[in-house]
Design an enzyme around this catalytic site. Structure first.
Site, PDB file in Angstrom:
ATOM      1  N   ASP A   1      48.274 -41.964   6.990  1.00 41.75           N
ATOM      2  CA  ASP A   1      49.070 -40.794   7.373  1.00 41.75           C
ATOM      3  C   ASP A   1      50.486 -41.001   6.862  1.00 41.75           C
ATOM      4  OD1 ASP A   1      50.391 -38.645   8.559  1.00 41.75           O
ATOM      5  OD2 ASP A   1      49.306 -38.828  10.453  1.00 41.75           O
TER       6      ASP A   1
ATOM      7  N   ARG B   1      52.859 -38.590   6.740  1.00 45.84           N
ATOM      8  CA  ARG B   1      53.755 -37.520   7.170  1.00 45.84           C
ATOM      9  C   ARG B   1      54.994 -38.040   7.894  1.00 45.84           C
ATOM     10  NH1 ARG B   1      49.230 -33.907  10.126  1.00 45.84           N
ATOM     11  NH2 ARG B   1      48.610 -36.029  10.741  1.00 45.84           N
TER      12      ARG B   1
END
Length: 231
Positions: A142, A144
């Site tokens: 991930d 983000r």
């Protein structure tokens, strides 16, 4: 109900630079909203806040959905993920109860980008799950960042929210950026045979708060279930 306490700002720490544009009317299939574009002045990414024009109807902290851009799910209605259906559900909830959906562009495939997401799809079709596929590509599970999102919420006056999400990591990262999440409101939508393995991976390996249906919804249109990368 879960609560995350906003963390105090580090001395000397500057707010993440963002700039908001004009507020305009946005009539949609889900009802009437107002929209405001925001620019991350550090990365150049453009995001969109879609809000109910009316205050929350229940007197509680406003509902907020941080929705990561997903071209395949949001635009083309792909059943490899639940992104498009979560987007629709969140807009329906915000229209009914008030709040804001922050559409975060540049976060395709949990931040790895569209081309890499399609490469990850190919690996998933070869048998890897969504976590393993990213790792095989040498990419973060991930990637983000929510600093811009947190600053946009702060500038909109949304420092205490009810977060529409199944992902506790979003709650934790918003708290670190100064936004207090007083409640996690589930956004689980019925699973489908095409995305059940992906959802099971999110639950088992990424701690998403999912129940999962015993019998997936929707017709079977492909030879097997797939994985995907998002919320």
């Amino acid at each position: 109900m879960t609560t995350s306490e906003a963390q105090p700002a580090t001395p000397g720490q500057q707010p993440h630079p963002v700039s908001g544009g004009p507020i305009v009317q946005l009539p949609t299939a889900y009802g009437d909203f107002v929209a405001q574009a925001w620019t991350d002045l550090e990365t150049g990414a453009e995001h969109l806040a879609v809000s109910s024009p009316l205050p929350a109807t229940d007197g509680q902290a406003p509902l907020v959905r941080l929705h990561s851009e997903c071209l395949t799910g949001d635009v083309f209605g792909s059943y490899r993920c639940d992104c498009g259906e979560q987007l629709a559900y969140a807009l329906e909830m915000i229209h009914e109860f008030g709040g804001t959906l922050l559409y975060l562009r540049g976060q395709e495939g949990r931040g790895i980008g569209l081309a890499n997401k399609i490469k990850a799809y190919a690996l998933q079709e070869a048998g890897f799950d969504t976590v393993e596929a990213n790792e095989q590509l040498g990419l973060p599970v991930d990637a983000r960042c929510y600093k811009a999102a947190a600053q946009i919420l702060a500038e909109m006056g949304l420092r205490e929210i009810r977060l529409l999400s199944n992902n506790p990591d979003k709650q934790d990262r918003l708290a670190q950026a100064g936004v207090r999440v007083v409640e996690m409101v589930p956004t689980e939508v019925p699973s489908r045979e095409q995305n059940l393995r992906y959802l099971q991976t999110k639950k088992d390996r990424m701690d998403h708060r999912l129940v999962l249906d015993m019998e997936p919804a929707g017709p079977v249109t492909g030879p097997r279930g797939f994985d995907h990368e998002q919320d």
